[in-house]
Design an enzyme around this catalytic site. Structure first.
Site, PDB file in Angstrom:
ATOM      1  N   SER A   1       0.988  -1.139  -0.240  1.00  0.00           N
ATOM      2  CA  SER A   1       0.202   0.042   0.026  1.00  0.00           C
ATOM      3  C   SER A   1       0.846   1.187  -0.079  1.00  0.00           C
ATOM      4  CB  SER A   1      -0.964   0.023   1.258  1.00  0.00           C
ATOM      5  OG  SER A   1      -1.792   1.032   1.156  1.00  0.00           O
ATOM      6  N   GLU A   2       0.637   2.204  -0.921  1.00  0.00           N
ATOM      7  CA  GLU A   2       1.785   3.191  -1.300  1.00  0.00           C
ATOM      8  C   GLU A   2       2.108   3.964   0.081  1.00  0.00           C
ATOM      9  OE1 GLU A   2      -1.156   2.432  -2.953  1.00  0.00           O
ATOM     10  OE2 GLU A   2      -1.984   4.455  -3.681  1.00  0.00           O
ATOM     11  N   ASN A   3       1.027   4.168   1.050  1.00  0.00           N
ATOM     12  CA  ASN A   3       1.163   4.981   2.198  1.00  0.00           C
ATOM     13  C   ASN A   3       2.133   4.499   3.115  1.00  0.00           C
ATOM     14  OD1 ASN A   3      -0.846   3.163   2.647  1.00  0.00           O
ATOM     15  ND2 ASN A   3      -1.287   3.776   4.580  1.00  0.00           N
TER      16      ASN A   3
END
Lengths: 214, 216
Positions: B47-49
């Site tokens: 997940s890019e966060n």
């Protein structure tokens, strides 16, 4: 070490500030509340989002303190859309990876960089492009701020920082890219209590620590 | 669109993902993949966060406010998960370290390029990681309903909505079938159960080649 209100006196009217957090997760909410109580206005804010309606940066937006926003995802706060439509808020939209790399570059002394992200899209309009091999790339400028407001989990008294889970997000990279870095932390411990192998942000980047009221 | 159709598309898309591959799931139907029991333990979800190793959703009484996915929903961390900052997360994406990005699309053109970020009729104020993923993942799989909510074909000769990247996607999985993007053209690989070639053609405005046209 300062209290939140004293620390926010370091933010001047017209300043460019970076604010950590992915939405409200990992945002320095106590610092933002104190910034709301300070007189600083006409701020340029570099942050992924502008909080949620009335919360985090959303509270400052509602007070009319933000003149310009640079970020990647503003649509989760409908008040950003209305402020933009009313002409009271100037918005610069960047792909999220370009935004974070621009901050990294700003902190690492790189003035600009080429990236394939966004090439050929509406977000590359007016930007210089160059082809590297097969790939068209866009020239993006580094980002740097007067003040960064970030959130970490634990600091030692020197300012070494560790973060918590996905609350890390933009905070470590923003810690490198501002003239003054103010960190809200849950807890401050003595020097040598943090494992040197686990420190994410070394103290060289940190100027002011603000411990959250328990 | 019914939850069952979304699950069916997600289940079919899961078959396109390599076992033990590192996969980023965009918002919408892609995130349904993470909820499928058969996905559990099969892929590593990025997940890019800032997490590699997204686990199942926590029960409501075990939500950790510092643990969310890119849609800001509560998640858990799988065994072996790692946290990292946004710059490293997008280095993984742009640097070609993510095996597959599964993304939604508003429109796809005849060459497989997609519009996936600007919503029609709304000011352009959000892009997030959509362009980075489209540009940088080693393989891009699109999951979407074949028709828009207005009943219009989403696969069109030319995009009328803003393009997300010059890079074409690799595979399109819809409720009507599966298309590959190969050599700059769309190739029908599979028709969904109950969909005839005639019906697929009616619902697809762009030209496509027919590969294998049997139903599964």
């Amino acid at each position: 070490m300062l209290g939140a209100d004293a620390a926010m006196q370091l933010v001047q009217t017209g300043a460019t500030i970076m604010v950590g957090g992915f939405g409200l997760v990992g945002a320095p909410l106590a610092l933002l509340e104190a910034l709301g109580r300070s007189g600083a206005s006409e701020l340029t804010v570099i942050s992924n989002n502008l909080g949620e309606p009335g919360q985090g940066l959303g509270a400052l937006l509602r007070q009319g303190r933000i003149a310009r926003a640079i970020g990647s995802y503003f649509t989760t706060n409908p008040e950003v859309i209305s402020a933009h439509e009313a002409g009271t808020l100037e918005v610069t939209l960047l792909p999220q990876g370009t935004m974070t790399e621009a901050i990294r570059a700003g902190g690492a002394g790189i003035p600009a960089f080429f990236t394939p992200t966004g090439a050929g899209t509406a977000l590359a309009q007016g930007k210089e492009t160059r082809r590297f091999g097969e790939r068209l790339c866009v020239l993006e400028q580094a980002l740097y701020a007067d003040v960064a407001l970030i959130k970490a989990h634990v600091a030692d008294r020197l300012g070494n920082l560790v973060y918590e889970k996905t609350a890390r997000n933009f905070n470590p990279v923003m810690a490198t890219a501002a003239a003054c870095v103010i960190v809200e932390v849950d807890r401050i411990v003595d020097v040598a209590e943090l494992d040197p192998e686990a420190i994410v942000t070394p103290h060289v980047f940190v100027d002011v620590l603000v411990e959250r009221a328990a | 669109m019914s939850a069952e159709i979304r699950r069916r598309i997600a289940r079919r898309a899961l078959e396109e993902l390599p076992a033990a591959g590192v996969v980023n799931l965009g918002v919408g139907i892609p995130t349904v993949i993470a909820t499928l029991p058969e996905a559990c333990g099969r892929i590593f979800i990025h997940s890019e966060n800032g997490i590699l190793g997204v686990g199942p959703r926590p029960p409501e009484d075990a939500v950790d406010p510092t643990l969310v996915d890119a849609g800001k929903r509560p998640i858990t961390a799988s065994p072996g998960a790692a946290y990292f900052d946004s710059a490293l997360s997008f280095a993984m994406i742009r640097g070609g370290h993510i095996d597959v990005a599964v993304l939604g699309a508003l429109q796809i053109d005849a060459r497989g390029r997609i519009a996936n970020w600007a919503i029609p009729g709304q000011p352009i104020l959000g892009v997030g990681g959509a362009m980075d993923l489209l540009c940088g993942a080693r393989r891009v799989v699109v999951t979407m309903t074949h028709l828009s909510s207005a009943g219009e074909p989403k696969i069109v000769p030319e995009l009328t909505l803003p393009i997300g990247s010059l890079r074409p996607v690799d595979v399109i999985v819809s409720d009507y079938g599966v298309l590959d993007v190969s050599g700059g053209v769309l190739v029908l690989r599979e028709l969904a159960p109950g969909i005839t070639l005639e019906r697929f053609t009616e619902a697809t405005a762009a030209l496509f080649k027919v590969g294998v046209s049997t139903n599964r």
